[in-house]
Design a protein around this motif. Structure first.
Motif, PDB file in Angstrom:
ATOM      1  N   THR A   6       1.965   7.551   9.423  1.00  0.00           N
ATOM      2  CA  THR A   6       0.853   6.619   9.346  1.00  0.00           C
ATOM      3  C   THR A   6       1.110   5.498   8.347  1.00  0.00           C
ATOM      4  N   LEU A   7       2.345   5.407   7.837  1.00  0.00           N
ATOM      5  CA  LEU A   7       2.625   4.375   6.845  1.00  0.00           C
ATOM      6  C   LEU A   7       2.982   3.052   7.524  1.00  0.00           C
ATOM      7  N   SER A   8       2.657   1.969   6.860  1.00  0.00           N
ATOM      8  CA  SER A   8       3.048   0.658   7.372  1.00  0.00           C
ATOM      9  C   SER A   8       4.505   0.390   7.026  1.00  0.00           C
ATOM     10  N   PRO A  45       0.311  -4.071   1.491  1.00  0.00           N
ATOM     11  CA  PRO A  45       0.490  -3.880   2.911  1.00  0.00           C
ATOM     12  C   PRO A  45      -0.511  -2.870   3.468  1.00  0.00           C
ATOM     13  N   SER A  46      -0.984  -3.142   4.629  1.00  0.00           N
ATOM     14  CA  SER A  46      -2.032  -2.298   5.174  1.00  0.00           C
ATOM     15  C   SER A  46      -1.487  -0.921   5.460  1.00  0.00           C
ATOM     16  N   LEU A  47      -2.330   0.071   5.299  1.00  0.00           N
ATOM     17  CA  LEU A  47      -1.992   1.393   5.755  1.00  0.00           C
ATOM     18  C   LEU A  47      -2.438   1.445   7.209  1.00  0.00           C
ATOM     19  N   LEU A  48      -1.574   1.946   8.052  1.00  0.00           N
ATOM     20  CA  LEU A  48      -1.994   2.024   9.451  1.00  0.00           C
ATOM     21  C   LEU A  48      -3.129   3.037   9.555  1.00  0.00           C
ATOM     22  N   GLN A  65       6.011  -8.462  -2.268  1.00  0.00           N
ATOM     23  CA  GLN A  65       6.748  -7.200  -2.278  1.00  0.00           C
ATOM     24  C   GLN A  65       8.237  -7.452  -2.350  1.00  0.00           C
ATOM     25  N   ARG A  98       9.743   1.368   1.336  1.00  0.00           N
ATOM     26  CA  ARG A  98       9.781   1.838  -0.052  1.00  0.00           C
ATOM     27  C   ARG A  98      10.085   3.331  -0.116  1.00  0.00           C
ATOM     28  N   GLU A 157      -5.098   5.979  11.063  1.00  0.00           N
ATOM     29  CA  GLU A 157      -4.672   7.089  11.895  1.00  0.00           C
ATOM     30  C   GLU A 157      -5.474   7.116  13.181  1.00  0.00           C
ATOM     31  N   ILE A 213       0.171  -4.755  -4.458  1.00  0.00           N
ATOM     32  CA  ILE A 213       1.618  -4.775  -4.622  1.00  0.00           C
ATOM     33  C   ILE A 213       2.061  -4.309  -5.991  1.00  0.00           C
ATOM     34  N   ARG A 261       6.587   2.299  -6.344  1.00  0.00           N
ATOM     35  CA  ARG A 261       5.150   2.071  -6.213  1.00  0.00           C
ATOM     36  C   ARG A 261       4.567   2.780  -4.994  1.00  0.00           C
ATOM     37  N   MET A 291      -9.860   5.618  -0.961  1.00  0.00           N
ATOM     38  CA  MET A 291      -8.758   5.846  -1.882  1.00  0.00           C
ATOM     39  C   MET A 291      -8.499   4.592  -2.694  1.00  0.00           C
ATOM     40  N   ALA A 292      -7.636   4.752  -3.678  1.00  0.00           N
ATOM     41  CA  ALA A 292      -7.336   3.610  -4.527  1.00  0.00           C
ATOM     42  C   ALA A 292      -6.649   2.527  -3.718  1.00  0.00           C
ATOM     43  N   SER A 293      -6.717   1.327  -4.205  1.00  0.00           N
ATOM     44  CA  SER A 293      -6.102   0.234  -3.472  1.00  0.00           C
ATOM     45  C   SER A 293      -4.592   0.364  -3.547  1.00  0.00           C
ATOM     46  N   ASP A 294      -3.950  -0.308  -2.626  1.00  0.00           N
ATOM     47  CA  ASP A 294      -2.505  -0.227  -2.580  1.00  0.00           C
ATOM     48  C   ASP A 294      -1.905  -1.607  -2.728  1.00  0.00           C
ATOM     49  N   TYR A 302       5.579   0.241   3.366  1.00  0.00           N
ATOM     50  CA  TYR A 302       5.635   1.526   2.679  1.00  0.00           C
ATOM     51  C   TYR A 302       6.800   2.373   3.150  1.00  0.00           C
ATOM     52  N   GLY A 337      -0.028   5.633  -4.564  1.00  0.00           N
ATOM     53  CA  GLY A 337      -1.256   5.711  -3.771  1.00  0.00           C
ATOM     54  C   GLY A 337      -1.098   6.424  -2.444  1.00  0.00           C
ATOM     55  N   VAL A 338       0.148   6.630  -1.997  1.00  0.00           N
ATOM     56  CA  VAL A 338       0.332   7.174  -0.648  1.00  0.00           C
ATOM     57  C   VAL A 338       1.056   8.523  -0.645  1.00  0.00           C
TER      58      VAL A 338
END
Lengths: 326, 512
Positions: free
Chosen positions: A132-134, B25-28, A167, A140, B30, B6, A121, B1-4, A137, A124-125
């Motif tokens: 910059t990922l949490s 989970p949040s995207l940090l 998750q 994953r 930048e 779960i 999944r 952007m699209a949601s992330d 992510y 989206g990233v």
């Protein structure tokens, strides 16, 4: 698939892994459990050829991790504990690079990467920078990386660490699916999390294996749980006088309801006898349950044992069904 | 952007009570690109200033800022803008830079094609820099662009442009020698850069990019055959080889090697490509190149003062005074630690070494790839020096003897290899970048000091030994046009020793 014999690892004077032996069969999901600092990561690093063992033998997919380290690396997908990633690369770029490095053939690469991105999944990233990922992510991406060349053995160091409950469930579900055709070894310091997933557990504490068994072999030693409305003394004496009962332990009494745990002699199911006896004496039965002794109890036993006090003889006995102190 | 959220299912559901799908989970977020924006602003100001000064100079209005300084301001300004373009991911900013790049590209194409003042190609000299600058901005844009369609169109633009330039340059040059030098040569190199950018941004897993990379190698092979065939099979072969055949051969080899380097999936190439990518996606490369070009500019100014000194006219080879001077040496001492300090230290600190060493690659491949990537970057950093040299005939109006540069490049590669291998070794020792940088810096000082030690000692035996070890003596020799193999021996053996030790350091974790 994984055979470990008398594995020992010293970091200078510190013994991180002490005489560990276990084996894992093909297509088995195995949990390597232990508190922080128990030596889980060290065992995994030895199995993935990153660290050499001080003594002992480890074989993965039939190859010795020291002698045939390249062959082992080709067959193992590894997710390291903190998931180190190159922060300046993008997710899809990184997976492409790793797929090349792991020798995924060029024609299959796009579909294989797309598949890993989908099951982990990451859609989206894909174009995000790894830096910059949490945490979730990153985890994953690491998992997708481990799966890229579809290795027969997956070694995952705390794959659910840092994920939120939902998750975690998703990841565990994915691992369960993978377990049908892969040998999966995962570590965790949370027992409850992986209890439902794994088929075999290896519990280690301070570098010593406390338990290495299939769960199906483990679930013996039943406890009967009853809740009855009535006076405590009467209920207790009635239960104790039932044939086959070894010990009755009152665990709760609230609003006139008594909760008891009954241990039986041998492996007998006394539930029917108990309900008949209680009914005859006019006591209302609210709950009657047979509970297997859970992994959790074993976990507590192992972690409450003072390893340093054990003699070497007792240490070698560890791993058998009889625990020191149980 | 699209949601992330779960799961896909949850994402698609409109859950009651929630305003939108869950975003954990949040995207940090930048960091705000403060430094790039500041540099971009300064860059824009310098660009306008330099552009105006240049225009006034060209038109003939008297202004205080002369052409040289105007070009300098223009170059520094463009570098600042490029830095901003590379690191600001904001959509409006990146699209603005795309527009900027397209405008410059169009301007460059027009300059290359218009027959002014006499015939087509007269404005070529001004058009080529535009094409090069446009390429740099396009790469920066492609790095940041998220939309697949826009990326694809831009990449195909690069492909078409690069293809045309490469074919015109190479095959036009193969047919007519007078076209090949210099126009065909420049076109073929520029086309190569465009095509490399196409393959690089698209990734070799893409079929089209893969075939283009293979094609580059194929064209290179064809050009090699043509140049060799014309040189040895035709009657006027020897004159062809000396004038343009040898350079055509060199370009063919370049195409072949770059094509192979891009297309082959050997672990060494995969790792080297990633390493080069890491250099150019990080601010280090841009900042060092910017610093190097500024310093080399001052070096160039000093050099100009020197060679146009009316009292003591310089003697050939004049390039010696340009390169064998305080600035280049100073810059080399500083730049090697900056380029190499990160290599293995960073991998150890962040733990990526673990991921790398559990993949099916061995230690020697890893070390070699780091070394190769650092060496290539080191050589690229020298490019501004070479570009300023091109300006000498423009300023002085007189051509100079360029041949010592060929022998010097051999020395540059050999000594560069020894410096970089030393840096790789020190970075393998520690996970602290600063420590590894300082060690390398000390090593560079020591290597430089050998030159002074050699010239101070009176003992002739020691002097011979030290002269063989001093890289500055090697530079001096090659700048006179001499290549003495025994002087190359020390840097090359130093390289081998350092690389060997680095491999052993990495392997040593298995002995502990």
């Amino acid at each position: 698939m994984i055979q470990v014999e008398n594995l020992t690892k010293y970091f200078g004077p510190v013994c991180a892994v002490n005489n560990v032996s276990f084996h894992v069969e093909k297509n088995e999901i195995v949990g390597l459990l232990g508190n922080n600092g128990a030596g889980k990561t060290t065992v995994m690093r030895i199995l993935t050829t990153f660290l050499p063992a001080s003594s002992g033998v480890a074989r993965v997919a039939g190859f010795d991790v020291m002698m045939d380290s390249m062959e082992v690396r080709r067959r193992v997908g590894y997710l390291p504990e903190s998931v180190p990633l190159y922060s300046e690369m993008r997710v899809s770029e990184y997976l492409d690079y790793r797929a090349k490095l792991k020798g995924v053939e060029r024609r299959q690469r796009p579909s294989r990467i797309a598949y890993c991105i989908e099951v982990c999944r990451l859609q989206g990233v894909q174009r995000r920078l790894l830096g910059t990922l949490s945490k979730g992510y990153r985890q994953r991406v690491g998992l997708a990386d481990a799966m890229l060349n579809d290795p027969p053995v997956l070694i995952l160091d705390e794959p659910t660490d840092g994920l939120d409950p939902e998750q975690k469930q998703e990841t565990l579900k994915l691992l369960r699916e993978l377990g049908n055709s892969h040998t999966v070894m995962l570590s965790s310091h949370l027992l409850t999390e992986v209890e439902s997933l794994v088929q075999r557990v290896i519990i280690i504490r301070r570098g010593v294996v406390g338990l290495a068994r299939k769960l199906s072999e483990l679930e013996t030693d039943p406890i009967i749980v009853v809740e009855v409305r009535g006076p405590v003394e009467q209920v207790k004496s009635l239960l104790e006088s039932t044939e086959g009962v070894q010990q009755v332990q009152v665990v709760s009494q609230e609003d006139g309801i008594v909760g008891c745990e009954i241990r039986t002699i041998a492996d007998k199911d006394l539930r029917e006898n108990i309900s008949i006896r209680l009914g005859r004496n006019g006591l209302a039965l609210r709950r009657l349950d047979l509970r297997r002794k859970r992994l959790h109890d074993r976990w507590n036993e192992i972690n409450n044992t003072d390893v340093t006090q054990l003699s070497s003889e007792q240490l070698t006995r560890w791993g058998g069904p009889v625990m020191a102190g149980s | 952007m699209a949601s992330d959220a779960i799961t896909d299912k949850l994402e698609n559901q409109k859950r009651p009570g929630l305003a939108g799908p869950e975003l954990a989970p949040s995207l940090l977020r930048e960091d705000e690109p403060v430094l790039p924006r500041t540099l971009g602003m300064i860059g824009a100001a310098l660009l306008i200033f330099g552009g105006m000064a240049l225009t006034f100079n060209l038109v003939g209005w008297p202004v205080a800022v002369r052409t040289g300084w105007a070009i300098f301001a223009l170059a520094v300004g463009l570098a600042g803008l490029l830095f901003h373009a590379a690191f600001d991911r904001d959509i409006s900013v990146r699209r603005l830079y795309l527009l900027f790049a397209v405008v410059i590209l169009a301007f460059g194409v027009v300059l290359c094609l218009i027959p002014y003042p006499n015939s087509m190609g007269d404005q070529f000299r001004n058009g080529v820099p535009c094409l090069l600058v446009a390429l740099l901005f396009l790469i920066a844009f492609l790095r940041n662009e998220d939309e697949a369609f826009v990326r694809d169109v831009t990449q195909r633009g690069l492909l078409v442009g690069g293809g045309i330039m490469a074919l015109v340059g190479l095959f036009g040059g193969s047919i007519r020698s007078d076209f090949f030098l210099p126009i065909g040569l420049v076109y073929s190199l520029l086309g190569l850069l465009y095509l490399v950018a196409f393959v690089g941004t698209r990734g070799i897993s893409d079929d089209l990019a893969y075939f283009i990379a293979i094609g580059l190698g194929g064209i290179g092979l064809l050009v090699i055959l043509i140049s060799l065939g014309r040189s040895f099979l035709t009657a006027d072969g020897s004159t062809f080889f000396v004038t343009s055949g040898s350079i055509l051969l060199f370009v063919g080899l370049l195409y072949l090697f770059i094509g192979a380097g891009l297309a082959l999936d050997w672990p060494l190439f995969i790792l080297t490509r990633r390493e080069l990518g890491a250099f150019f996606f990080s601010p280090i490369a841009y900042l060092t190149m910017l610093g190097f070009s500024v310093l080399s500019w001052f070096s160039y100014i000093a050099f100009l003062d020197n060679i146009f000194d009316p009292i003591t006219p310089p003697i050939e080879p004049i390039v010696r005074t340009y390169l064998f001077a305080l600035f280049p040496v100073f810059v080399v001492i500083c730049i090697v630690p900056i380029l190499t300090m990160r290599l293995l230290s960073e991998e150890q600190r962040s733990g990526t070494l673990e991921v790398l060493l559990t993949a099916p690659v061995d230690e020697s491949t890893i070390v070699l790839s780091k070394f190769l990537a650092a060496l290539i970057t080191y050589l690229i950093v020298w490019l501004p020096f070479g570009l300023y040299l091109l300006a000498i005939p423009l300023s002085g109006g007189k051509p100079f003897d360029y041949r010592p540069l060929l022998s010097f490049s051999v020395a540059l590669i050999a000594t560069g290899a020894s410096f970089v291998s030393m840096g790789v070794f020190f970075s393998s020792l520690t996970r602290n970048q600063i420590a590894s940088g300082v060690l390398t810096f000390a090593g560079m000082i020591a290597l430089t000091y050998i030159y002074f030690a050699a010239h101070q000692t009176r003992d002739t035996a020691w002097q011979t030994v030290l002269t063989h070890m001093s890289y500055l003596d090697l530079w001096y020799n090659t700048l006179e046009g001499k290549i003495v193999p025994r002087f190359l021996l020390f840097p090359l053996s130093l390289t081998i020793v350092f690389l060997f030790m680095t491999i052993k350091v990495l392997e040593s974790r298995k002995w502990r």
